[in-house]
Write an enzyme that holds these catalytic residues in place. Structure first.
Site, PDB file in Angstrom:
ATOM      1  CE1 TYR A   1      -7.487  -2.071   5.646  1.00 33.19           C
ATOM      2  CE2 TYR A   1      -8.819  -3.137   7.332  1.00 33.19           C
ATOM      3  CZ  TYR A   1      -8.679  -2.650   6.052  1.00 33.19           C
ATOM      4  OH  TYR A   1      -9.731  -2.709   5.189  1.00 33.19           O
TER       5      TYR A   1
ATOM      6  CD  GLU B   1     -12.773  -2.126   6.508  1.00 36.22           C
ATOM      7  OE1 GLU B   1     -11.890  -3.000   6.444  1.00 36.22           O
ATOM      8  OE2 GLU B   1     -13.236  -1.582   5.493  1.00 36.22           O
TER       9      GLU B   1
ATOM     10  CG  ASP C   1      -5.604  -4.659   2.695  1.00 38.26           C
ATOM     11  OD1 ASP C   1      -4.909  -3.991   1.902  1.00 38.26           O
ATOM     12  OD2 ASP C   1      -6.614  -5.273   2.327  1.00 38.26           O
TER      13      ASP C   1
END
Length: 356
Positions: free
Chosen positions: A122, A39, A140
């Site tokens: 996020y 991520e 996102d």
DNA sequence: TAAACGTGGCA
DNA sequence: TTGCCAAGTTT
């Protein structure tokens, strides 16, 4: 907008995702650490770019402990070319926090995981939902684009406060039977169907729920106002070689642009009456003789531009070199983490010297 | 809140 | 060639 309707969107999206999802390296694991690494790498970075970096990174640092123990220079070398280098240092700082304060277990709640360095709203939601199957939002750019179209949201997504609207929307739609597939499905849809231009609506699993498609305005959304102009910096850089063959390298400051990355002595000469030799002597404490030009090019950052002219140079006299500078053998230069524009110069120098 | 923070690809 | 985009966070 009722609960049954929301449930149907979630079901359609999740079944589509489970059927059509791309086979990506980080989708072979549930390890929160590996999900976390992926991520962070994926922040503002294309999937195709990330894949080889992720593979090498996980192979070198397969666990929280291994990354916690890594040397920063080595870590940055692994990150070299990926950009946004503070991500790497923040990731390691966050990982060290987990090892030391959470007994090497990545927190499974938003409150604690959000305290970790480099973990924003996020990334927190992504790790919680993907690794722990917890129904948390992970908003996102994809999610904002997809939901702005489905729900006909016309707020400016460039404004930070707008994100809150989407976070609430995600929680309303959340498919609690499978939060991981729901969040990833939202992003996957944005990546391969609900694209910024020319969305493939005829292939979309949720087009019957999409207000923008119904009104034929999908190409007009999302609304996004941006326009930051970049400032031009005219840089001169020199690859200085000493009689013993060593090269002068400088470590950049620990904050700001390209923090802690290495570069060759570089000066900005906008309208100066000084020569490169004079400014280099002043800034780096070495007298040099400029040689042939190496390479000249523009390097475009997100918010500024470097127009670089680079030269070979010989060391004529060494006074006291600045603290953050150091002489390195060619082999050692290769081991230092350097940003792309510096690598370009270095490759040009090696090519000239016929060194591979 | 807006600016800083990298890089490569593509229309 | 220029501008914009891509699974954001920090200050």
């Amino acid at each position: 907008m009722n609960e049954l309707y929301n449930k149907q969107i979630g079901e359609s999206l999740v079944s589509w995702f489970l059927e059509e999802k791309r086979d990506l390296p980080w989708r072979k694991t549930k390890d929160p650490y590996k999900i976390w690494v992926s991520e962070v790498m994926l922040q503002q970075t294309k999937v195709d770019t990330v894949i080889p970096y992720y593979e090498r990174f996980i192979s070198k640092y397969p666990s929280l402990e291994s990354l916690a123990e890594a040397e920063e220079g080595e870590l940055l070398k692994e990150w070299e070319g990926l950009g946004y280098y503070s991500r790497a240092r923040n990731l390691q700082a966050g990982v060290r926090e987990v090892v030391e304060e959470y007994n090497s277990v990545v927190p499974n709640n938003r409150k604690e995981i959000s305290k970790l360095k480099g973990v924003g709203p996020y990334t927190a939601g992504a790790v919680l939902s993907i690794a722990y199957d917890i129904p948390e939002h992970a908003v996102d750019g994809n999610v904002m684009r997809v939901l702005s179209r489905i729900l006909l949201i016309k707020e400016d997504i460039a404004k930070q406060k707008t994100k809150k609207i989407f976070e609430e929307a995600v929680m309303n739609l959340m498919f609690k039977d499978n939060p991981s597939a729901f969040n990833q499905g939202l992003m996957e849809l944005g990546a391969i169907i609900c694209t910024p231009t020319k969305p493939k609506c005829l292939l979309c699993p949720v087009r019957e729920y999409c207000s923008a498609f119904y009104e034929g305005v999908q190409e007009e959304l999302p609304i996004k106002t941006i326009n930051k102009k970049t400032k031009l910096h005219k840089m001169k850089a020199v690859v200085i070689q000493r009689n013993d063959g060593k090269i002068l390298l400088e470590k950049r400051p620990s904050k700001g642009l390209l923090a802690n990355m290495w570069q060759f002595p570089m000066v900005e000469l906008p309208t100066s009456t000084h020569t490169v030799e004079e400014v280099v002597e002043l800034d780096y404490g070495v007298e040099i003789q400029k040689g042939k030009e190496l390479i000249a090019f523009k390097h475009i950052f997100s918010h500024l531009v470097w127009e670089i002219e680079s030269f070979e140079a010989k060391l004529m006299n060494e006074k006291k070199i600045s603290l953050n500078s150091q002489w390195y053998s060619i082999e050692e230069v290769n081991d230092q983490p350097m940003p792309i524009p510096v690598l370009k110069m270095w490759n040009a120098w090696k090519e000239r010297k016929s060194i591979t």
